[in-house]
Design a protein around this motif. Structure first.
Motif, PDB file in Angstrom:
ATOM      1  N   GLU A   1       3.928   3.242  -1.977  1.00 19.69           N
ATOM      2  CA  GLU A   1       2.761   2.388  -2.171  1.00 19.69           C
ATOM      3  C   GLU A   1       1.768   3.044  -3.131  1.00 19.69           C
ATOM      4  N   SER A   2       0.794   2.281  -3.584  1.00 16.60           N
ATOM      5  CA  SER A   2      -0.285   2.837  -4.394  1.00 16.60           C
ATOM      6  C   SER A   2      -0.997   3.936  -3.610  1.00 16.60           C
TER       7      SER A   2
ATOM      8  N   SER B   1       0.351   6.907  -3.097  1.00 15.75           N
ATOM      9  CA  SER B   1       1.322   7.778  -2.433  1.00 15.75           C
ATOM     10  C   SER B   1       1.526   9.102  -3.165  1.00 15.75           C
TER      11      SER B   1
ATOM     12  N   HIS C   1       7.023   0.786  -7.444  1.00 11.94           N
ATOM     13  CA  HIS C   1       6.800   0.373  -6.057  1.00 11.94           C
ATOM     14  C   HIS C   1       7.701  -0.798  -5.697  1.00 11.94           C
TER      15      HIS C   1
ATOM     16  N   SER D   1       5.115   9.189   0.500  1.00 11.58           N
ATOM     17  CA  SER D   1       4.047   8.651   1.332  1.00 11.58           C
ATOM     18  C   SER D   1       3.016   9.751   1.546  1.00 11.58           C
TER      19      SER D   1
ATOM     20  N   TYR E   1       9.020   4.872   7.353  1.00 11.43           N
ATOM     21  CA  TYR E   1       8.266   4.373   6.200  1.00 11.43           C
ATOM     22  C   TYR E   1       9.207   3.704   5.198  1.00 11.43           C
TER      23      TYR E   1
ATOM     24  N   LEU F   1       9.180  -0.214   3.896  1.00  9.32           N
ATOM     25  CA  LEU F   1       9.191  -0.644   2.499  1.00  9.32           C
ATOM     26  C   LEU F   1      10.322  -1.629   2.235  1.00  9.32           C
TER      27      LEU F   1
END
Length: 276
Positions: A42-43, A45, A206, A222, A243, A247
């Motif tokens: 994700e943004s 990370s 992403h 992450s 995680y 995703l």
């Protein structure tokens, strides 16, 4: 390219003795020649900061980066210039990374001038050959970036990266700003160029659907750390970390008939661009 124990901290110190923010924490990876490693997450990370350290745009707080067996972590002057010819970057927004006042020829040959190189046959012939190679009309070499579409502008960025014959290309969200159909065309171009030149890609993304098309190896990040890594099939088909599973669970499932229609549209647009 190999990275070992990369750490990047920002801020800290001051009158209140604030602790630095650790954006990247003990990240290691290896990219074999001619293969693609995708860093996904994700943004925030830490994947783009990792890419910038690999490109020597940001100096790591700790850790080591090796290229062809040489430690390139803290290069200076001439050694850094040589590194720039071996590692190039394709950025996320093609228009913000291209000088709007320069023609394609000026943009593509800028790395050559930075390196002090001369090319046989001159810069005009060199630019035309490179434009043709990335699927652009060589007769448009004197146009400005604003005269191209987003996908075409990204092809100019790829041509600029290839101008100095690199061994590693870092793609920092290189297709995320493009329409889905144009994404597929650019991915197809990157795959073809990799096969022709045995390029190694560090591919920051992403979008897991895009990653599945291009990467042989995947590392999931992450909160600044790599939480899972391995071959693409292993990470996608048998994820171990929660995680990673989250995703993958967020990736939309496209019906087969929709995917077939999308592929047909991409092929049609490619033909239209070639005829334009």
């Amino acid at each position: 390219m190999r990275a070992t124990g990369l750490v990047k901290e920002f801020g800290g110190g001051g009158l209140r003795r604030r602790r630095p923010f650790r954006a990247v924490d003990d990240v290691s990876f290896a990219i074999p020649r001619g293969q693609t490693l995708a860093l996904v997450g994700e943004s925030g990370s830490g994947k783009s900061t990792t890419a910038r350290m690999a490109a020597h745009l940001v100096e790591p707080t700790a850790g080591r980066i090796e290229l062809e067996g040489e430690d390139v972590t803290r290069l200076r002057a001439e050694a850094l210039a040589r590194f720039r010819s071996r590692v190039q970057v394709v950025f996320q927004d093609p228009f913000s990374s291209l000088n709007p006042r320069h023609s394609v020829e000026q943009i593509v040959t800028a790395p050559l001038r930075y390196q002090g190189r001369r090319v046989p046959g001159g810069e005009r012939a060199f630019t035309r050959a490179l434009m043709e190679r990335v699927g652009l009309d060589p007769d448009h070499s004197r146009r400005l970036p604003r005269q191209f579409s987003g996908g075409q502008a990204q092809r100019i960025g790829i041509a600029r990266a290839l101008a100095v014959d690199p061994s590693v290309v870092i793609c920092d969200e290189a297709v995320s700003a493009l329409d889905v159909s144009v994404q597929a065309q650019v991915i197809e171009l990157l795959v073809r160029l990799q096969a022709e030149q045995q390029l190694s890609y560090l591919f920051i993304a992403h979008d897991l659907a895009v990653v599945r098309q291009i990467a042989q190896q995947v590392a999931v990040m992450s909160q600044g750390r790599v939480v899972e890594s391995g071959p693409r099939e292993q990470v996608f088909d048998a994820p171990q970390h929660e995680y990673t599973r989250a995703l993958l669970g967020a990736v939309p499932r496209i019906p087969a008939e929709w995917d077939a229609a999308r592929r047909a549209m991409v092929e049609q647009q490619t033909v239209q661009e070639e005829m334009a």
